[in-house]
Design a protein around this motif. Sequence first.
Motif, PDB file in Angstrom:
ATOM      1  N   HIS A 182      41.582 -67.167 -32.539  1.00  0.00           N
ATOM      2  CA  HIS A 182      40.143 -67.441 -32.638  1.00  0.00           C
ATOM      3  C   HIS A 182      39.420 -66.321 -33.378  1.00  0.00           C
ATOM      4  N   GLN A 183      39.675 -65.091 -32.981  1.00  0.00           N
ATOM      5  CA  GLN A 183      38.955 -63.963 -33.576  1.00  0.00           C
ATOM      6  C   GLN A 183      39.251 -63.805 -35.062  1.00  0.00           C
ATOM      7  N   GLY A 184      40.447 -64.207 -35.466  1.00  0.00           N
ATOM      8  CA  GLY A 184      40.825 -64.088 -36.868  1.00  0.00           C
ATOM      9  C   GLY A 184      40.558 -65.329 -37.699  1.00  0.00           C
ATOM     10  N   SER A 185      39.966 -66.349 -37.090  1.00  0.00           N
ATOM     11  CA  SER A 185      39.713 -67.594 -37.823  1.00  0.00           C
ATOM     12  C   SER A 185      38.678 -67.378 -38.923  1.00  0.00           C
ATOM     13  N   ALA A 186      38.753 -68.186 -39.957  1.00  0.00           N
ATOM     14  CA  ALA A 186      37.807 -68.074 -41.070  1.00  0.00           C
ATOM     15  C   ALA A 186      36.377 -68.279 -40.591  1.00  0.00           C
ATOM     16  N   CYS A 187      36.203 -69.189 -39.635  1.00  0.00           N
ATOM     17  CA  CYS A 187      34.868 -69.479 -39.127  1.00  0.00           C
ATOM     18  C   CYS A 187      34.273 -68.256 -38.426  1.00  0.00           C
ATOM     19  N   MET A 188      35.088 -67.571 -37.633  1.00  0.00           N
ATOM     20  CA  MET A 188      34.595 -66.400 -36.910  1.00  0.00           C
ATOM     21  C   MET A 188      34.317 -65.247 -37.868  1.00  0.00           C
ATOM     22  N   VAL A 189      35.198 -65.032 -38.803  1.00  0.00           N
ATOM     23  CA  VAL A 189      34.990 -63.960 -39.780  1.00  0.00           C
ATOM     24  C   VAL A 189      33.739 -64.238 -40.620  1.00  0.00           C
ATOM     25  N   ASP A 190      33.567 -65.485 -41.027  1.00  0.00           N
ATOM     26  CA  ASP A 190      32.366 -65.850 -41.788  1.00  0.00           C
ATOM     27  C   ASP A 190      31.099 -65.592 -40.982  1.00  0.00           C
ATOM     28  N   PHE A 191      31.173 -65.855 -39.679  1.00  0.00           N
ATOM     29  CA  PHE A 191      30.004 -65.589 -38.826  1.00  0.00           C
ATOM     30  C   PHE A 191      29.628 -64.118 -38.870  1.00  0.00           C
ATOM     31  N   TRP A 192      30.605 -63.244 -38.674  1.00  0.00           N
ATOM     32  CA  TRP A 192      30.291 -61.808 -38.673  1.00  0.00           C
ATOM     33  C   TRP A 192      29.762 -61.361 -40.032  1.00  0.00           C
ATOM     34  N   MET A 193      30.324 -61.885 -41.088  1.00  0.00           N
ATOM     35  CA  MET A 193      29.897 -61.458 -42.423  1.00  0.00           C
ATOM     36  C   MET A 193      28.460 -61.889 -42.725  1.00  0.00           C
ATOM     37  N   CYS A 194      28.073 -63.089 -42.277  1.00  0.00           N
ATOM     38  CA  CYS A 194      26.755 -63.600 -42.643  1.00  0.00           C
ATOM     39  C   CYS A 194      25.661 -63.171 -41.668  1.00  0.00           C
ATOM     40  N   THR A 195      26.041 -62.517 -40.565  1.00  0.00           N
ATOM     41  CA  THR A 195      25.024 -62.074 -39.602  1.00  0.00           C
ATOM     42  C   THR A 195      24.914 -60.547 -39.532  1.00  0.00           C
ATOM     43  N   LYS A 196      25.595 -59.848 -40.407  1.00  0.00           N
ATOM     44  CA  LYS A 196      25.591 -58.382 -40.372  1.00  0.00           C
ATOM     45  C   LYS A 196      24.186 -57.790 -40.363  1.00  0.00           C
ATOM     46  N   ASP A 197      23.326 -58.354 -41.169  1.00  0.00           N
ATOM     47  CA  ASP A 197      21.980 -57.792 -41.295  1.00  0.00           C
ATOM     48  C   ASP A 197      21.101 -58.072 -40.079  1.00  0.00           C
ATOM     49  N   GLU A 198      21.524 -59.015 -39.240  1.00  0.00           N
ATOM     50  CA  GLU A 198      20.737 -59.386 -38.062  1.00  0.00           C
ATOM     51  C   GLU A 198      21.213 -58.680 -36.789  1.00  0.00           C
ATOM     52  N   ILE A 199      22.412 -58.135 -36.845  1.00  0.00           N
ATOM     53  CA  ILE A 199      23.027 -57.567 -35.643  1.00  0.00           C
ATOM     54  C   ILE A 199      22.991 -56.043 -35.689  1.00  0.00           C
ATOM     55  N   LYS A 200      22.473 -55.472 -34.618  1.00  0.00           N
ATOM     56  CA  LYS A 200      22.399 -54.014 -34.499  1.00  0.00           C
ATOM     57  C   LYS A 200      23.700 -53.435 -33.968  1.00  0.00           C
ATOM     58  N   SER A 201      24.276 -54.095 -32.970  1.00  0.00           N
ATOM     59  CA  SER A 201      25.549 -53.644 -32.417  1.00  0.00           C
ATOM     60  C   SER A 201      26.256 -54.800 -31.721  1.00  0.00           C
ATOM     61  N   MET A 202      27.567 -54.650 -31.555  1.00  0.00           N
ATOM     62  CA  MET A 202      28.365 -55.655 -30.873  1.00  0.00           C
ATOM     63  C   MET A 202      29.483 -54.946 -30.131  1.00  0.00           C
ATOM     64  N   GLU A 203      29.808 -55.430 -28.947  1.00  0.00           N
ATOM     65  CA  GLU A 203      30.941 -54.894 -28.205  1.00  0.00           C
ATOM     66  C   GLU A 203      31.624 -56.010 -27.444  1.00  0.00           C
ATOM     67  N   GLY A 204      32.888 -55.830 -27.155  1.00  0.00           N
ATOM     68  CA  GLY A 204      33.630 -56.823 -26.405  1.00  0.00           C
ATOM     69  C   GLY A 204      34.633 -56.159 -25.484  1.00  0.00           C
ATOM     70  N   ARG A 205      34.957 -56.841 -24.390  1.00  0.00           N
ATOM     71  CA  ARG A 205      35.936 -56.302 -23.440  1.00  0.00           C
ATOM     72  C   ARG A 205      36.793 -57.442 -22.916  1.00  0.00           C
TER      73      ARG A 205
END
Length: 217
Positions: A182-205
Amino acid sequence: MVFIIYGNVQFVPGRYNDWQAAYDKLGEYVYKNEQDTRTYYFGVPIEYKERISETPHMLAFEVYGKREDLYETHFHSPAMKNFLPAIPPTMTTGLDLTHYSDVSGFLDKSGKLDECGIIYDTRILCHSATSRDYVLRKLEEVSKHAEQEKGTFTFWVLKSLDHEDQVRIFERYENFEAMQTHQGSACMVDFWMCTKDEIKSMEGRTYVPNFKGWLHR
């Protein structure tokens, strides 16, 4: 739309079993008597998978029909009145709760209560409320894609009711490999790339279930 909380539970070293013994009595009462306590689900850090009783931390995920089901019904039940005085000696903090509502995605894709191998908690801090709106719209697209992934059991996108710039995703996967897919899917990667300017920080556990409570009724 439902009312959702995360509980951040911190244990005095070696006191998990004592906390859990008190919870078992509470959980039995709640399941029988509080139909609007819809989800009562827990995870411990993956590094404690083989020694759950030693964990210093636990994630609690709870779903209610509405806010009053938690703060009026649940917190004032006879069982909770016994539970609350019993747990302070087992915890290094008081109750640490954060509040959310659901936006998109799914809690149990199969509807069969399949237990997962991995729980993943994603927290996103946006630059503003407007940025969050954009991120949430994009996550709706990711949710639709995740619904087609065989090993993705849960992908539930939530918005904070406490802070207008925060997003959280409750995720459950069949196993570690399914999470990586899931994390490596094209859809997920595209999400992170197109929302970079909107996101200040992200973390996961990463967590594993402790096999207590219920995902839903």
